[in-house]
Design an enzyme around this catalytic site. Sequence first.
Site, PDB file in Angstrom:
ATOM      1  N   GLY A   8       0.896  -1.227  -0.149  1.00 45.38           N
ATOM      2  CA  GLY A   8       0.017   0.049  -0.032  1.00 45.38           C
ATOM      3  C   GLY A   8       0.808   1.199  -0.134  1.00 45.38           C
ATOM      4  O   GLY A   8       2.008   1.191  -0.061  1.00 45.38           O
ATOM      5  N   ASN A   9       0.365   2.482   0.378  1.00 48.21           N
ATOM      6  CA  ASN A   9       0.845   3.725   0.499  1.00 48.21           C
ATOM      7  C   ASN A   9       0.367   4.615   1.323  1.00 48.21           C
ATOM      8  O   ASN A   9      -0.621   4.042   2.025  1.00 48.21           O
ATOM      9  CB  ASN A   9       1.268   4.264  -0.950  1.00 48.21           C
ATOM     10  CG  ASN A   9      -0.198   4.840  -1.651  1.00 48.21           C
ATOM     11  OD1 ASN A   9      -1.007   5.537  -1.275  1.00 48.21           O
ATOM     12  ND2 ASN A   9      -0.587   3.961  -2.658  1.00 48.21           N
ATOM     13  N   ARG A  10       0.920   5.755   1.594  1.00 52.52           N
ATOM     14  CA  ARG A  10       0.435   6.480   2.755  1.00 52.52           C
ATOM     15  C   ARG A  10      -0.450   7.291   2.407  1.00 52.52           C
ATOM     16  O   ARG A  10      -0.740   8.617   3.116  1.00 52.52           O
ATOM     17  CB  ARG A  10       1.769   7.508   3.127  1.00 52.52           C
ATOM     18  CG  ARG A  10       2.985   6.576   3.633  1.00 52.52           C
ATOM     19  CD  ARG A  10       4.000   7.474   4.544  1.00 52.52           C
ATOM     20  NE  ARG A  10       4.659   8.353   3.420  1.00 52.52           N
ATOM     21  CZ  ARG A  10       4.765   9.655   3.188  1.00 52.52           C
ATOM     22  NH1 ARG A  10       4.109  10.128   4.211  1.00 52.52           N
ATOM     23  NH2 ARG A  10       5.431  10.131   2.545  1.00 52.52           N
TER      24      ARG A  10
END
Length: 432
Positions: free
Chosen positions: A226-228
């Site tokens: 995933g990412n932020r």
Amino acid sequence: MTPAGGGAPATPGAAGSAVGRPRRILLGVCGGVAAYKSADLVRRLRERGHSVRCALTPTAVRFVSPLTLEVLSGHPVFGEEYLEPGRAGDEEHIAAAAWAEVLCIAPGTAHMISTLALGLAPNFLSTLALAFRGPVVVAPAMHSAMWEKPALQENVERLRRSGVTFVGPESGALASGEVGLGRLADAQAIAAACEGSFQSLTLAGLTVLISAGPTQEPIDPVRYLGNRSSGKMGFALAAEAARRGAHTVLVAGPVALATPPGVERIDVRTAREMEEAVRRHAGAADLIVMAAAVADFRPAVYETEKIKRHAGTPEISLVANPDILASLATLAPRALRVGFAAESTLASDEAARKLAAKGAHFLVANDISRSDIGFGAEQNEVTIFGRETDSETLSRRPKSAIASALFDRFEVRLAELSSAAEAGRESGSGRS
Ligand code: PMT
């Protein structure tokens, strides 16, 4: 005008002629050095054909003479010290609110902004504001340190969400002699914002499709890539589109945010789910903004059972996800297509290459190496790259204000695309 400094972009009428019919504008003047500029604002508003009445706070009276505003507006001023003899004070603010079609507070001080945000009524002007049902425009002016204070920005946000229009502040020399964001916006920009407050449903009849948040690419039942991305930027864009009257579809990755009023939300998890949802709605969209941080890769294999630690360190091979934005040039050739670029730096030639590769009309770049903007932050600072326009930087401000400034630019381009399509139909060639 001063788009880069935080004010409204140039609009028809900004050079001196009114947009729409003349209005009854109640100008609320608060106590700050910029109060002296209210005299010029009254003149500019009257030049544009509007009727103006002024209400001064007790502190404003120390910065600008009520007599000056009385002479320039052609009406007695309002304020606790000027209540008509023999008339109950609590009727006067109701009468003033009933007279006005728009309430313009300029300069708006930190105290007045917070007072309005909390619904307090310590003086005549704030009491009038509470009683007023129409559009409200606030032009703040203060030292940049005050303007940037999170407590004040929260109150600005709160007012924006309730429909208050902010114009400025602008960057430049401040009363302290320092240079920063905090100057009162130009009088013509304030006048244009007052006129524009009656034309807020500018996207009525159009469909806007927005993607927001991250995607999650599962590795096994408990782990994912995933990412932020928090989704805040995309949700702010959706809120702005809905506020302007568009039928707004928001395709959201996994985020912990409430759906903005009037927005149709579709929750997805993976890039392929996002692609499917975007494809389903792309054909009907007039404007598509891909603010989501879509994972470029996903694990080639999804393990249906949790990968056990004792089985050794796994090797995870990745495969490319579809490029959703790039596919839209074919799927939605008539829509205005906008991508976001999460970059540390983006040179113009690189932006031009990315615009072409993605088939987008605009690329909105934000610097993800900074902690005060971009991923997860409440504020953003962006540079807009266009196919046919010079790049433009919008200085750091709340994501809702970035969204509003971006939609001002999108609307200009939508109008151009619509005129080109109209011309194409007339010549029988159609739009490409
Ligand atoms: O969500 P926040 O916390 O508020 O943060 C906002 C943000 C930083 C996530 C947002 O403003 C932003 O920059 N989003 C785009 C992030 C990104 O994926 O950038 P990119 O350079 O990898 O992709 C460029 C464009 O292509 C983007 O519009 C992206 O949505 C799109 N894309 C990317 C990959 C892919 N497989 N399909 C796509 O459509």
